[in-house]
Design an enzyme around this catalytic site. Structure first.
Site, mmCIF file in Angstrom:
data_model
loop_
_atom_site.group_PDB
_atom_site.id
_atom_site.type_symbol
_atom_site.label_atom_id
_atom_site.label_comp_id
_atom_site.label_asym_id
_atom_site.label_seq_id
_atom_site.Cartn_x
_atom_site.Cartn_y
_atom_site.Cartn_z
ATOM 1 N N CYS A 1 -17.001 -8.917 -2.084
ATOM 2 C CA CYS A 1 -16.167 -8.125 -2.980
ATOM 3 C C CYS A 1 -16.694 -8.255 -4.414
ATOM 4 O O CYS A 1 -16.992 -9.361 -4.863
ATOM 5 C CB CYS A 1 -14.717 -8.598 -2.901
ATOM 6 S SG CYS A 1 -13.605 -7.582 -3.933
ATOM 7 N N CYS B 1 -11.123 -12.035 -8.525
ATOM 8 C CA CYS B 1 -9.796 -12.638 -8.373
ATOM 9 C C CYS B 1 -9.953 -14.123 -8.026
ATOM 10 O O CYS B 1 -10.558 -14.473 -7.002
ATOM 11 C CB CYS B 1 -9.012 -11.926 -7.282
ATOM 12 S SG CYS B 1 -8.853 -10.132 -7.541
ATOM 13 N N CYS C 1 -9.238 -15.747 -4.441
ATOM 14 C CA CYS C 1 -9.713 -15.079 -3.226
ATOM 15 C C CYS C 1 -11.016 -15.668 -2.719
ATOM 16 O O CYS C 1 -11.987 -15.839 -3.468
ATOM 17 C CB CYS C 1 -9.884 -13.586 -3.496
ATOM 18 S SG CYS C 1 -10.337 -12.651 -2.014
ATOM 19 N N CYS D 1 -1.630 -4.150 9.710
ATOM 20 C CA CYS D 1 -2.060 -3.995 8.323
ATOM 21 C C CYS D 1 -3.586 -3.961 8.299
ATOM 22 O O CYS D 1 -4.233 -4.956 8.641
ATOM 23 C CB CYS D 1 -1.536 -5.149 7.469
ATOM 24 S SG CYS D 1 0.257 -5.325 7.526
ATOM 25 N N CYS E 1 -0.109 0.069 8.045
ATOM 26 C CA CYS E 1 -0.174 -0.146 6.600
ATOM 27 C C CYS E 1 -1.632 -0.318 6.216
ATOM 28 O O CYS E 1 -2.383 -1.018 6.914
ATOM 29 C CB CYS E 1 0.635 -1.383 6.208
ATOM 30 S SG CYS E 1 0.596 -1.775 4.434
ATOM 31 N N CYS F 1 4.380 -1.446 -0.345
ATOM 32 C CA CYS F 1 4.451 -2.859 0.003
ATOM 33 C C CYS F 1 3.745 -3.622 -1.106
ATOM 34 O O CYS F 1 2.552 -3.411 -1.344
ATOM 35 C CB CYS F 1 3.761 -3.098 1.347
ATOM 36 S SG CYS F 1 3.569 -4.841 1.803
ATOM 37 N N ARG G 1 8.742 -10.847 3.324
ATOM 38 C CA ARG G 1 7.827 -11.281 4.371
ATOM 39 C C ARG G 1 7.168 -12.624 4.038
ATOM 40 O O ARG G 1 6.609 -12.792 2.960
ATOM 41 C CB ARG G 1 6.740 -10.231 4.577
ATOM 42 C CG ARG G 1 5.810 -10.495 5.750
ATOM 43 C CD ARG G 1 4.707 -9.465 5.827
ATOM 44 N NE ARG G 1 5.249 -8.127 5.664
ATOM 45 C CZ ARG G 1 4.568 -7.124 5.113
ATOM 46 N NH1 ARG G 1 3.340 -7.306 4.677
ATOM 47 N NH2 ARG G 1 5.125 -5.937 5.004
#
Length: 370
Positions: free
Chosen positions: A65, A69, A72, A109, A142, A202, A272
């Protein structure tokens, strides 16, 4: 505690926690944690009965990626050892979704690492959704693909997606402390675009990033302004090889207070249990089910979760039932129709595999279990 009883009563009457009340919940002591859980459980029971909705993650593209972040394992420059692979084929993704459905998941998801999807990526995901729908027509889908461009939410909706996940993660004022390659405003914009494009929003948070109580209250009320249908609560998984390695500051009691605070702000929204529940809540996970009405089943994107069978046994042992595929999650339609919110409890089958004869310790040559 009087303040908790008063808060629960007002929320049950149609209100929600104020910022001061949210701070007060977070500020309770460990000795009060059962009172906090009991008060939040009254709200959860009112709107969701004893149902637990299961969600299942399929990591369509892992690693590499370009974003930084700090939490992560797939971030730019991470040395976490996380799996790295390019896009799964639609058939591979559908086969992966089969496992979640077999375990009782009613939503899959679909997640892909990266800043955001290209138009070609949207086409890939559309084909993947079609492959999954061919096997599981009623399954909720999702997508979680990063920052959305103009018109992409509507394209995902037309392809059969039901929802879009994009978490705010932490308070806006400290977002630059955890990420510099995109902004908090970018995240807010993506959640807004998802809703405007006809997808169920979400969006949630990550606790354990070094935030204060005020930061937690800020992000939860920012989420409330966006009116999501589901709020995943993640607890930091401090991967080695990332800037947040070694941050083991959360306790099970702290996690329960955070969940309760979220429930009091989102009384009738899907709350959740998400990443990190196993490593931070540990043996208190069943208590969390009395606050949250949904959870991820099995593994996460780059880390292993609790075994799916253990998840299902925990749900049953705690007195809950898995939400059925055709059953609405959010209570509004049921309440409007005058229908009860809860589902009648089922009696779990007796476990006959739990007794094991001792073959270690006294009287043997093996060390004891101590």
């Amino acid at each position: 505690m009087g303040i908790l009883d008063e808060l629960a009563g007002r929320v049950l009457a149609g209100g929600r926690a104020t910022r001061d009340e949210a701070r007060a919940v977070l500020g309770t002591g460990d000795d009060d944690v059962l009172d906090v859980v009991a008060a939040a459980a009254r709200v959860r029971q009112r709107y969701f009965g004893n149902r637990v909705k299961l969600n299942y993650l399929v990591n369509l593209k892992s690693g590499r990626c370009p974003e930084d972040c700090g939490y992560c394992s797939q971030r730019l420059g991470a040395e976490s050892g996380a799996l790295s692979y390019t896009w799964l084929t639609p058939e591979q993704a559908a086969a992966a979704a089969d496992a979640g459905v077999a375990g009782g998941a009613k939503r899959v998801c679909l997640v892909a690492s990266g800043r955001g999807p290209t138009d070609r990526d949207i086409d890939r995901v559309a084909r993947t959704i079609a492959a999954i729908r061919e096997r599981h027509a009623g399954l909720e889908v999702c997508a979680c693909l990063g920052l959305l461009g103009a018109g992409q939410a509507a394209r995902l909706r037309d392809a059969g997606a039901d929802a879009y996940n994009h978490n705010l993660n932490t308070a806006g004022e400290r977002y630059a402390d955890i990420c510099t390659t995109h902004t908090y405003a970018d995240r807010v914009s993506t959640v807004t675009q998802a809703r405007l494009g006809g997808l169920s929003a979400c969006s949630g948070l990550i606790a354990g990033l070094g935030e204060s109580d005020e930061d937690l209250v800020d992000v939860v009320f920012a989420l409330a302004d966006l009116a999501p249908d589901s709020v995943p609560v993640n607890f930091l998984i401090p991967f080695e090889g990332t800037p947040m390695a070694g941050r083991w500051h959360l306790t099970p009691q702290r996690c329960l207070r955070i969940l309760a605070m979220v429930r009091f702000v989102f009384p009738d929204v899907e709350v959740r249990l998400a990443g990190g529940r196993e490593i931070h809540l540990r043996t208190l996970q069943p208590l969390a089910l009395h606050i949250a009405n949904a959870m991820f089943l099995g593994d996460y994107l780059t880390s292993e979760g609790q075994a799916g069978r253990a998840d299902l046994e925990m749900i049953s042992d705690a007195g809950f039932v898995v939400e059925a595929a055709g059953e609405p999650t959010l209570p509004a339609a049921r309440s409007a129709a005058g229908l009860p919110v809860g589902t009648a409890a089922e009696v779990a089958p007796a476990r006959t595999d739990l007794v094991r004869l001792r073959r270690r310790g006294a009287g043997t040559d093996l060390p004891p279990n101590a």
